[in-house]
Design a protein around this motif. Structure first.
Motif, mmCIF file in Angstrom:
data_model
loop_
_atom_site.group_PDB
_atom_site.id
_atom_site.type_symbol
_atom_site.label_atom_id
_atom_site.label_comp_id
_atom_site.label_asym_id
_atom_site.label_seq_id
_atom_site.Cartn_x
_atom_site.Cartn_y
_atom_site.Cartn_z
ATOM 1 N N GLY A 121 -52.971 -35.157 -43.281
ATOM 2 C CA GLY A 121 -52.890 -33.717 -43.115
ATOM 3 C C GLY A 121 -53.940 -32.993 -43.926
ATOM 4 O O GLY A 121 -54.541 -32.018 -43.456
ATOM 5 N N GLY A 122 -54.161 -33.470 -45.144
ATOM 6 C CA GLY A 122 -55.184 -32.863 -45.981
ATOM 7 C C GLY A 122 -56.577 -33.082 -45.430
ATOM 8 O O GLY A 122 -57.412 -32.167 -45.436
ATOM 9 N N ARG A 123 -56.849 -34.297 -44.946
ATOM 10 C CA ARG A 123 -58.165 -34.583 -44.363
ATOM 11 C C ARG A 123 -58.438 -33.717 -43.137
ATOM 12 O O ARG A 123 -59.553 -33.210 -42.957
ATOM 13 C CB ARG A 123 -58.246 -36.066 -43.977
ATOM 14 N N LYS A 124 -57.428 -33.546 -42.294
ATOM 15 C CA LYS A 124 -57.612 -32.743 -41.094
ATOM 16 C C LYS A 124 -57.919 -31.293 -41.459
ATOM 17 O O LYS A 124 -58.818 -30.662 -40.881
ATOM 18 C CB LYS A 124 -56.356 -32.812 -40.224
ATOM 19 N N ALA A 125 -57.190 -30.749 -42.439
ATOM 20 C CA ALA A 125 -57.405 -29.354 -42.828
ATOM 21 C C ALA A 125 -58.751 -29.165 -43.514
ATOM 22 O O ALA A 125 -59.454 -28.183 -43.255
ATOM 23 C CB ALA A 125 -56.272 -28.892 -43.747
ATOM 24 N N VAL A 126 -59.140 -30.097 -44.377
ATOM 25 C CA VAL A 126 -60.395 -29.918 -45.116
ATOM 26 C C VAL A 126 -61.605 -30.096 -44.215
ATOM 27 O O VAL A 126 -62.687 -29.559 -44.490
ATOM 28 C CB VAL A 126 -60.455 -30.883 -46.325
ATOM 29 N N SER A 127 -61.444 -30.834 -43.112
ATOM 30 C CA SER A 127 -62.565 -31.014 -42.183
ATOM 31 C C SER A 127 -62.978 -29.701 -41.529
ATOM 32 O O SER A 127 -64.082 -29.596 -40.988
ATOM 33 C CB SER A 127 -62.197 -32.031 -41.093
ATOM 34 N N MET A 128 -62.117 -28.683 -41.593
ATOM 35 C CA MET A 128 -62.420 -27.382 -41.003
ATOM 36 C C MET A 128 -63.328 -26.546 -41.892
ATOM 37 O O MET A 128 -63.900 -25.558 -41.426
ATOM 38 C CB MET A 128 -61.113 -26.615 -40.733
ATOM 39 N N ILE A 129 -63.476 -26.927 -43.169
ATOM 40 C CA ILE A 129 -64.222 -26.067 -44.091
ATOM 41 C C ILE A 129 -65.347 -26.780 -44.828
ATOM 42 O O ILE A 129 -66.119 -26.112 -45.536
ATOM 43 C CB ILE A 129 -63.284 -25.407 -45.123
ATOM 44 N N VAL A 130 -65.475 -28.100 -44.703
ATOM 45 C CA VAL A 130 -66.560 -28.807 -45.382
ATOM 46 C C VAL A 130 -67.291 -29.707 -44.404
ATOM 47 O O VAL A 130 -66.745 -30.102 -43.366
ATOM 48 C CB VAL A 130 -66.046 -29.645 -46.583
#
Length: 323
Positions: A121-130
């Motif tokens: 879940g964290g990887r999916k969300a962070v892929s939107m901003i980095v």
């Protein structure tokens, strides 16, 4: 007038943001700017051309982008100011160039993702901003990436457009946004953009110099007001580490954030499977970052945002009094 405009735009964007229904209906200034950049790039950045020619074409494309942005923004500003309550209407329009609510929303989503969906879940969300490879990140890496993005994008997405809005009105903020969008799209040091994006990348470095330093000061000041944050360590990290970052600007807010929270940020990162070496901002050996640290970083950024709004309010009031 311009500092009053920036103050109002910051308040409006902080309270309302840019609604998704409006994005769905008419798009967003960054989308419009990005479409023009993409069109210029496809027409002028032919890979069969020599490096110097592609570099020249990149300069031409960037100048055309700035000219188009300037013409449209000057027209809008001069037209709107004649309307009843024109300053407020212009502030609403200008607020679309500032990204307080959207930045906070996307960074908070990373903390939510880690806490509810685990590492995936964290990887999916962070892929939107980095731009780095999320699959290469563990929980600490995801948390660091989110905090680094918050620090850097606070400068690029909030402080810088507000500052140029305050100095030069809507045209200043629009020209900054065009520059920053061009840098994010074509300012990469690779075979496709190394020549064509040179002008955009160099100019983006220049126009972000004042905002990155101001953002570091805002984070240091905010650390005085956030429980558990250390303004002394933030100041020490900026003095020691900011100038060692690969970017001439990103190191300032990242170092201040790292020092305030007692974390190590930046350092080696992987983009597109390629390891990029960089200096660590802050004390890197203390502990691993967590979702709780993302929320602490958000608390710090919210206070810094409030300080920025107050600063522009004081500047506007002071200039009005002098006038």
């Amino acid at each position: 007038m311009a500092f009053s405009l920036a103050f109002l735009a910051l308040v409006i964007e902080r309270l309302v943001g840019y609604p998704q229904w409006l994005v769905d209906r008419i798009g967003h200034p960054v989308i419009w700017i990005g479409a023009l950049i993409d069109r210029l790039e496809r027409r002028l950045n032919r890979l069969d051309l020599d490096f110097p020619i592609r570099k020249r074409n990149g300069v031409i494309a960037f100048v055309l982008l700035l000219l188009a942005t300037l013409i449209v923004s000057v027209f809008i500003e001069r037209s709107v100011l004649w309307l009843p309550f024109g300053l407020i209407v212009l502030a609403v329009i200008s607020s679309s160039l500032i990204a307080q609510k959207s930045l906070e929303h996307h960074v908070r989503a990373v903390a939510d993702g880690l806490e509810t969906g685990g590492l995936d879940g964290g990887r999916k969300a962070v892929s939107m901003i980095v731009g780095r490879d999320p699959d290469q990140l563990d929980e600490a890496g995801v948390s660091r990436a989110a905090i680094e993005s918050l620090a850097e994008n606070f400068s690029d997405g909030i402080t810088a457009p507000a500052l140029w809005l305050g100095l030069l009105g809507l045209p200043g903020a629009a020209l900054y946004k065009a520059t920053n969008t061009a840098d994010s799209m074509i300012g990469h040091r690779n075979s496709r953009y190394g020549a064509f994006g040179w002008a955009a990348a160099r100019f983006d470095d220049l126009v972000n110099l004042p905002a990155s330093r101001l953002t570091a000061l805002l984070f240091i000041a905010a650390a005085c007001l956030v429980p558990g944050a250390s303004p002394r360590s933030a100041w020490a990290a900026v003095r020691r580490d900011a100038g060692k970052h690969k970017s001439p600007n990103a190191g300032w807010p990242e170092a201040a954030m790292a020092g305030a929270l007692g974390l190590g940020l930046a350092g080696p990162r992987i983009y597109g499977g390629v390891l990029v070496e960089d200096h660590v901002m802050g004390e890197g050996g203390r502990r691993e970052a967590t979702a709780a640290d993302i929320r602490r970083a958000l608390s710090l950024s919210r206070v810094a945002d409030l300080l920025l709004i107050v600063l522009f309010g004081l500047l506007a009031d002071g200039l009005i009094a002098l006038w």
